[in-house]
Design a protein around this motif. Structure first.
Motif, PDB file in Angstrom:
ATOM      1  N   VAL A  96       0.843  -1.205   0.000  1.00 45.51           N
ATOM      2  CA  VAL A  96       0.000   0.000   0.000  1.00 45.51           C
ATOM      3  C   VAL A  96       0.872   1.246   0.000  1.00 45.51           C
ATOM      4  CG1 VAL A  96      -1.714   1.329   1.295  1.00 45.51           C
ATOM      5  CG2 VAL A  96      -1.929  -1.166   1.132  1.00 45.51           C
ATOM      6  N   ASP A  97       1.881   1.266   0.868  1.00 42.21           N
ATOM      7  CA  ASP A  97       2.775   2.430   0.930  1.00 42.21           C
ATOM      8  C   ASP A  97       3.475   2.645  -0.402  1.00 42.21           C
ATOM      9  OD1 ASP A  97       2.096   2.927   3.546  1.00 42.21           O
ATOM     10  OD2 ASP A  97       3.841   1.896   4.396  1.00 42.21           O
ATOM     11  N   ALA A  98       3.914   1.553  -1.021  1.00 43.96           N
ATOM     12  CA  ALA A  98       4.600   1.656  -2.309  1.00 43.96           C
ATOM     13  C   ALA A  98       3.670   2.227  -3.375  1.00 43.96           C
ATOM     14  CB  ALA A  98       5.114   0.285  -2.740  1.00 43.96           C
ATOM     15  N   ALA A  99       2.422   1.772  -3.384  1.00 39.11           N
ATOM     16  CA  ALA A  99       1.461   2.265  -4.372  1.00 39.11           C
ATOM     17  C   ALA A  99       1.200   3.754  -4.189  1.00 39.11           C
ATOM     18  CB  ALA A  99       0.155   1.481  -4.258  1.00 39.11           C
ATOM     19  N   ILE A 100       1.054   4.185  -2.955  1.00 42.61           N
ATOM     20  CA  ILE A 100       0.802   5.597  -2.683  1.00 42.61           C
ATOM     21  C   ILE A 100       1.999   6.442  -3.099  1.00 42.61           C
ATOM     22  CG2 ILE A 100       0.415   7.300  -0.863  1.00 42.61           C
ATOM     23  CD1 ILE A 100      -1.222   5.159   0.608  1.00 42.61           C
ATOM     24  N   GLU A 101       3.196   5.970  -2.802  1.00 37.78           N
ATOM     25  CA  GLU A 101       4.404   6.722  -3.169  1.00 37.78           C
ATOM     26  C   GLU A 101       4.514   6.879  -4.686  1.00 37.78           C
ATOM     27  OE1 GLU A 101       7.552   4.532  -1.382  1.00 37.78           O
ATOM     28  OE2 GLU A 101       6.943   5.021   0.674  1.00 37.78           O
ATOM     29  N   ILE A 102       4.230   5.813  -5.411  1.00 33.44           N
ATOM     30  CA  ILE A 102       4.302   5.878  -6.879  1.00 33.44           C
ATOM     31  C   ILE A 102       3.246   6.829  -7.419  1.00 33.44           C
ATOM     32  CG2 ILE A 102       3.958   4.550  -9.007  1.00 33.44           C
ATOM     33  CD1 ILE A 102       5.126   2.121  -7.474  1.00 33.44           C
ATOM     34  N   ALA A 103       2.010   6.681  -6.931  1.00 33.95           N
ATOM     35  CA  ALA A 103       0.920   7.533  -7.406  1.00 33.95           C
ATOM     36  C   ALA A 103       1.200   8.999  -7.107  1.00 33.95           C
ATOM     37  CB  ALA A 103      -0.396   7.100  -6.773  1.00 33.95           C
ATOM     38  N   ARG A 104       1.777   9.275  -5.939  1.00 32.22           N
ATOM     39  CA  ARG A 104       2.061  10.654  -5.556  1.00 32.22           C
ATOM     40  C   ARG A 104       3.175  11.250  -6.411  1.00 32.22           C
ATOM     41  NH1 ARG A 104       4.158  10.067  -0.530  1.00 32.22           N
ATOM     42  NH2 ARG A 104       2.119   9.638   0.343  1.00 32.22           N
ATOM     43  N   ALA A 105       4.184  10.431  -6.711  1.00 29.08           N
ATOM     44  CA  ALA A 105       5.351  10.942  -7.432  1.00 29.08           C
ATOM     45  C   ALA A 105       5.147  10.967  -8.945  1.00 29.08           C
ATOM     46  CB  ALA A 105       6.578  10.091  -7.087  1.00 29.08           C
ATOM     47  N   GLU A 106       4.437   9.961  -9.472  1.00 29.49           N
ATOM     48  CA  GLU A 106       4.359   9.806 -10.927  1.00 29.49           C
ATOM     49  C   GLU A 106       2.938   9.801 -11.488  1.00 29.49           C
ATOM     50  OE1 GLU A 106       6.977   6.598 -12.303  1.00 29.49           O
ATOM     51  OE2 GLU A 106       7.719   6.438 -10.243  1.00 29.49           O
ATOM     52  N   GLY A 107       1.945   9.816 -10.618  1.00 28.28           N
ATOM     53  CA  GLY A 107       0.569   9.774 -11.078  1.00 28.28           C
ATOM     54  C   GLY A 107       0.032   8.353 -11.132  1.00 28.28           C
ATOM     55  N   LEU A 108      -1.282   8.238 -11.187  1.00 31.18           N
ATOM     56  CA  LEU A 108      -1.904   6.914 -11.189  1.00 31.18           C
ATOM     57  C   LEU A 108      -1.581   6.119 -12.449  1.00 31.18           C
ATOM     58  CD1 LEU A 108      -5.441   7.699  -9.718  1.00 31.18           C
ATOM     59  CD2 LEU A 108      -3.497   6.641  -8.569  1.00 31.18           C
ATOM     60  N   GLY A 109      -1.226   6.803 -13.530  1.00 33.54           N
ATOM     61  CA  GLY A 109      -0.877   6.104 -14.753  1.00 33.54           C
ATOM     62  C   GLY A 109       0.359   5.242 -14.615  1.00 33.54           C
ATOM     63  N   ALA A 110       1.201   5.568 -13.636  1.00 32.50           N
ATOM     64  CA  ALA A 110       2.434   4.799 -13.421  1.00 32.50           C
ATOM     65  C   ALA A 110       2.223   3.618 -12.479  1.00 32.50           C
ATOM     66  CB  ALA A 110       3.525   5.704 -12.862  1.00 32.50           C
ATOM     67  N   LEU A 111       1.002   3.460 -11.995  1.00 31.38           N
ATOM     68  CA  LEU A 111       0.720   2.430 -11.003  1.00 31.38           C
ATOM     69  C   LEU A 111       0.472   1.090 -11.692  1.00 31.38           C
ATOM     70  CD1 LEU A 111       0.528   2.727  -7.930  1.00 31.38           C
ATOM     71  CD2 LEU A 111      -1.958   2.771  -8.169  1.00 31.38           C
ATOM     72  N   THR A 112       1.472   0.222 -11.677  1.00 29.42           N
ATOM     73  CA  THR A 112       1.349  -1.126 -12.221  1.00 29.42           C
ATOM     74  C   THR A 112       1.755  -2.128 -11.147  1.00 29.42           C
ATOM     75  OG1 THR A 112       3.639  -1.252 -13.013  1.00 29.42           O
ATOM     76  CG2 THR A 112       1.985  -0.270 -14.510  1.00 29.42           C
ATOM     77  N   ALA A 113       1.328  -3.368 -11.335  1.00 32.49           N
ATOM     78  CA  ALA A 113       1.674  -4.403 -10.367  1.00 32.49           C
ATOM     79  C   ALA A 113       3.183  -4.561 -10.264  1.00 32.49           C
ATOM     80  CB  ALA A 113       1.016  -5.724 -10.763  1.00 32.49           C
ATOM     81  N   ASP A 114       3.861  -4.521 -11.393  1.00 36.04           N
ATOM     82  CA  ASP A 114       5.319  -4.666 -11.380  1.00 36.04           C
ATOM     83  C   ASP A 114       5.989  -3.523 -10.627  1.00 36.04           C
ATOM     84  OD1 ASP A 114       5.425  -7.065 -12.803  1.00 36.04           O
ATOM     85  OD2 ASP A 114       5.367  -6.040 -14.744  1.00 36.04           O
ATOM     86  N   ALA A 115       5.514  -2.292 -10.873  1.00 38.72           N
ATOM     87  CA  ALA A 115       6.121  -1.132 -10.223  1.00 38.72           C
ATOM     88  C   ALA A 115       5.904  -1.170  -8.712  1.00 38.72           C
ATOM     89  CB  ALA A 115       5.539   0.155 -10.806  1.00 38.72           C
ATOM     90  N   VAL A 116       4.697  -1.516  -8.300  1.00 35.69           N
ATOM     91  CA  VAL A 116       4.395  -1.569  -6.869  1.00 35.69           C
ATOM     92  C   VAL A 116       5.196  -2.681  -6.194  1.00 35.69           C
ATOM     93  CG1 VAL A 116       2.590  -1.975  -5.150  1.00 35.69           C
ATOM     94  CG2 VAL A 116       2.092  -0.593  -7.181  1.00 35.69           C
ATOM     95  N   ALA A 117       5.209  -3.849  -6.808  1.00 35.31           N
ATOM     96  CA  ALA A 117       5.947  -4.977  -6.229  1.00 35.31           C
ATOM     97  C   ALA A 117       7.430  -4.661  -6.120  1.00 35.31           C
ATOM     98  CB  ALA A 117       5.726  -6.222  -7.075  1.00 35.31           C
ATOM     99  N   ASP A 118       7.975  -4.053  -7.172  1.00 40.61           N
ATOM    100  CA  ASP A 118       9.399  -3.723  -7.171  1.00 40.61           C
ATOM    101  C   ASP A 118       9.737  -2.756  -6.046  1.00 40.61           C
ATOM    102  OD1 ASP A 118      12.053  -3.843  -8.518  1.00 40.61           O
ATOM    103  OD2 ASP A 118      11.674  -1.697  -8.794  1.00 40.61           O
ATOM    104  N   ARG A 119       8.906  -1.722  -5.892  1.00 40.35           N
ATOM    105  CA  ARG A 119       9.196  -0.738  -4.854  1.00 40.35           C
ATOM    106  C   ARG A 119       9.034  -1.337  -3.463  1.00 40.35           C
ATOM    107  NH1 ARG A 119       8.529   5.591  -4.582  1.00 40.35           N
ATOM    108  NH2 ARG A 119       9.181   5.267  -6.727  1.00 40.35           N
ATOM    109  N   ALA A 120       8.091  -2.268  -3.313  1.00 39.75           N
ATOM    110  CA  ALA A 120       7.868  -2.895  -2.011  1.00 39.75           C
ATOM    111  C   ALA A 120       8.871  -4.011  -1.725  1.00 39.75           C
ATOM    112  CB  ALA A 120       6.454  -3.454  -1.938  1.00 39.75           C
TER     113      ALA A 120
END
Length: 205
Positions: free
Chosen positions: A17-41
């Motif tokens: 959840v924290d990873a998803a919020i950080e990505i969405a805040r920094a890059e927008g919801l368009g950057a929110l993918t399963a791979d991106a969230v998993a990688d950051r977490a």
């Protein structure tokens, strides 16, 4: 008492959840993918899907957790307490400021994205069932089911509207630190929203 496995699951869920919020805040919801969230977490893509069916579902967690705690507290409120006041107080009782800040952050991040908004609306909608059950236990035997369902829907809608209004007011603040008086302001908005339910559909004149 939680065992080690349950604690690890909670920590993984929170990290996603924290990873998803950080990505969405920094890059927008368009950057929110399963791979991106998993990688950051720091977990695998498969692990992500063990916890969430979609990326939008990750962003529903703050609302989901907020409501689960609030409904449990509502069920425990004194039976002689007026329903609107009980609902408003339950939404904030034992609420962690960090949890509230994350909730407001996600509400603002989801604006304008229909997929994310739909998931968030579904969370509040699904809460109506438990609210109705809690209401039914507070009302005399034989209470009209339709009345209970309408009241549950109204409580959920009023709570969501108050949270959204509050998120509007604190948009742009540090998501890790609520400004002084922010929690009191949310309480005031919740009481105001629930007060409208107590007033009924009068035009206020």
């Amino acid at each position: 008492m939680q065992n080690r496995r349950d604690l690890a699951k909670r920590e993984t869920r929170a990290a996603l959840v924290d990873a998803a919020i950080e990505i969405a805040r920094a890059e927008g919801l368009g950057a929110l993918t399963a791979d991106a969230v998993a990688d950051r977490a720091g977990v695998s893509r498969r692990t992500f899907f063990n916890y969430f069916p979609t990326t939008d579902a990750v962003l529903a967690v703050p609302s989901l957790d907020f409501l689960a705690r609030a409904i449990s507290d509502f069920e425990a409120r004194p039976w002689d307490e007026p329903v609107p006041a009980a609902a408003a107080e339950a939404l904030l009782h034992d609420a962690d400021p960090g949890e509230l800040a994350r909730l407001a952050d996600v509400v603002n991040l989801c604006r304008g994205d229909e997929g994310a908004l739909r998931v968030e609306r579904d969370v509040w909608g699904s809460a109506e069932e438990r609210i109705a059950e809690a209401l039914a236990s507070r009302l005399p035997d034989g209470a009209e089911p339709l009345r209970v369902r309408v009241q549950a829907s109204m409580i959920a809608a009023a709570g969501r509207a108050a949270v959204q209004a509050w998120a509007d007011e604190i948009e742009g603040v540090d998501p890790h630190r609520l400004p002084s008086g922010a929690v009191d302001r949310l309480r005031a908005l919740l009481l105001q929203a629930m007060g409208y339910l107590a007033d009924g559909f009068h035009d206020g004149r």
